[in-house]
Scaffold this motif. Structure first.
Motif, PDB file in Angstrom:
ATOM      1  N   THR A  54      44.686  36.301  30.350  1.00 53.75           N
ATOM      2  CA  THR A  54      46.078  36.467  29.937  1.00 53.75           C
ATOM      3  C   THR A  54      47.016  35.975  31.016  1.00 53.75           C
ATOM      4  O   THR A  54      46.604  35.720  32.153  1.00 53.75           O
ATOM      5  N   ARG A  55      48.290  35.861  30.667  1.00 52.50           N
ATOM      6  CA  ARG A  55      49.319  35.402  31.592  1.00 52.50           C
ATOM      7  C   ARG A  55      49.360  36.237  32.871  1.00 52.50           C
ATOM      8  O   ARG A  55      49.522  35.698  33.962  1.00 52.50           O
ATOM      9  N   GLU A  56      49.193  37.552  32.718  1.00 51.08           N
ATOM     10  CA  GLU A  56      49.304  38.449  33.869  1.00 51.08           C
ATOM     11  C   GLU A  56      48.218  38.204  34.903  1.00 51.08           C
ATOM     12  O   GLU A  56      48.383  38.567  36.071  1.00 51.08           O
ATOM     13  N   ALA A 111      48.035  41.636  40.030  1.00 54.83           N
ATOM     14  CA  ALA A 111      47.729  41.800  38.614  1.00 54.83           C
ATOM     15  C   ALA A 111      46.927  43.080  38.482  1.00 54.83           C
ATOM     16  O   ALA A 111      46.667  43.768  39.465  1.00 54.83           O
ATOM     17  N   GLU A 112      46.527  43.404  37.259  1.00 52.41           N
ATOM     18  CA  GLU A 112      45.726  44.596  37.063  1.00 52.41           C
ATOM     19  C   GLU A 112      44.431  44.491  37.858  1.00 52.41           C
ATOM     20  O   GLU A 112      43.649  43.569  37.664  1.00 52.41           O
TER      21      GLU A 112
END
Length: 294
Positions: A132-134, A8-9
């Motif tokens: 969030t989803r990510e 992820a980020e």
């Protein structure tokens, strides 16, 4: 380091060749590593092991200079130090029904406990939370070892919108839970512990204060639990959440925030004088956070 993958980020998964650690590690334990001889010691929970190949899996979030340097490494790069397994392992046994709650990058530390408790014969209910989803990592891995998987996101982009404590209360209202775990941001763990206490369910949390040597010698990771001083590196990292002095712990976690910010910004300027945005493109870094309760 043999593998590196972006989850992820600003969240990365790496595999490190460390046969003796892979052979001995148990759920709940961690390693301390350094990227260079002058680098900061970084404690990271062991997520998975592969004793046959002698490898250990770690997941981390880029939050400062040291983790940014770790994220900049590539497969076949070498780490300066890799010490472990450290800490007391989770107490894995058949309790009956267990509830496991993970927030943000804390899901990485929760996963081996989910797996271990399911393999011990428990009914496992897992709650994963993120903004969030990510940022919901290891969802399918947790699902594989859970009788029920509940996902909570702040924006409702995956699962249900809301906080993990709401999901916990729904579970407590509908069935008897014998023991719980919560791993994630400090504030999330604090309120998860309060929620479990409301329903007389014992709950374990994993504390992640600053660590230096990992053997209890420096005292940097001291925490107050049940009105006594404990060292997270040797007495923990898991403690009963209802016994932790959360106000003290959260304040201590902030004590070097200014120095950490200054160090990270200096690193950004050194690596890329044109600013953080270009560095993110070059090193594959981004932003990330966990589901929190405030």
């Amino acid at each position: 380091m043999t593998e590196k993958r972006k989850l992820a980020e600003k969240e990365y998964e790496i595999w490190v060749e460390a046969p003796r650690v892979a052979e001995k590690a148990k759920p709940g334990q961690f390693v301390i590593l350094r990227t260079t001889a002058f680098g900061e010691r970084i404690p990271l929970t062991i997520v998975k092991t592969d004793p046959l190949s002698g490898r250990v899996c770690l997941i981390f979030q880029v939050i400062g200079k040291s983790t940014a340097e770790l994220a900049a490494l590539n497969p076949n790069d070498r780490l300066q130090d890799f010490v472990g397994p450290l800490g007391m392992p989770s107490e894995i046994k058949n309790y009956g029904t267990v509830l496991l709650v993970g927030g943000g990058v804390g899901i990485a530390a929760l996963f081996p406990i989910v797996k271990g408790l399911k393999e011990a014969g428990n009914r496992v209910i897992t709650v994963l939370g993120a903004k969030t989803r990510e940022l919901v990592i290891l969802k399918e891995e947790c699902r594989a070892f859970s009788d029920q998987l509940i996902v909570m996101t702040d924006d409702g982009s995956d699962g249900n919108q809301g906080l993990v404590t709401a999901a916990m209360e729904d579970v407590f209202l509908r069935e008897t839970v014998d023991v719980a775990w919560a791993i994630g941001p400090s504030v999330m763990m604090k309120f998860a512990a309060k929620m479990a206490q409301n329903y007389d369910v014992p709950i374990y949390v994993s504390l992640n204060p600053i660590m230096i040597d990992g053997t209890g010698m420096c005292g940097g990771c001291r925490v107050t639990v049940a009105d006594s001083v404990k060292f997270a590196c040797v007495d923990g990292p898991e403690f009963l959440g209802t016994e932790v002095n959360w106000e003290e712990f959260i304040q201590r976690m902030k004590q070097y925030s200014r120095e950490e910010t200054d160090s990270y910004e200096a690193y950004i300027r050194q690596v890329n004088p044109f600013g953080e945005k270009k560095l993110q493109q070059n090193t594959d870094a981004g932003t990330g956070a966990g589901n929190s309760v405030e």
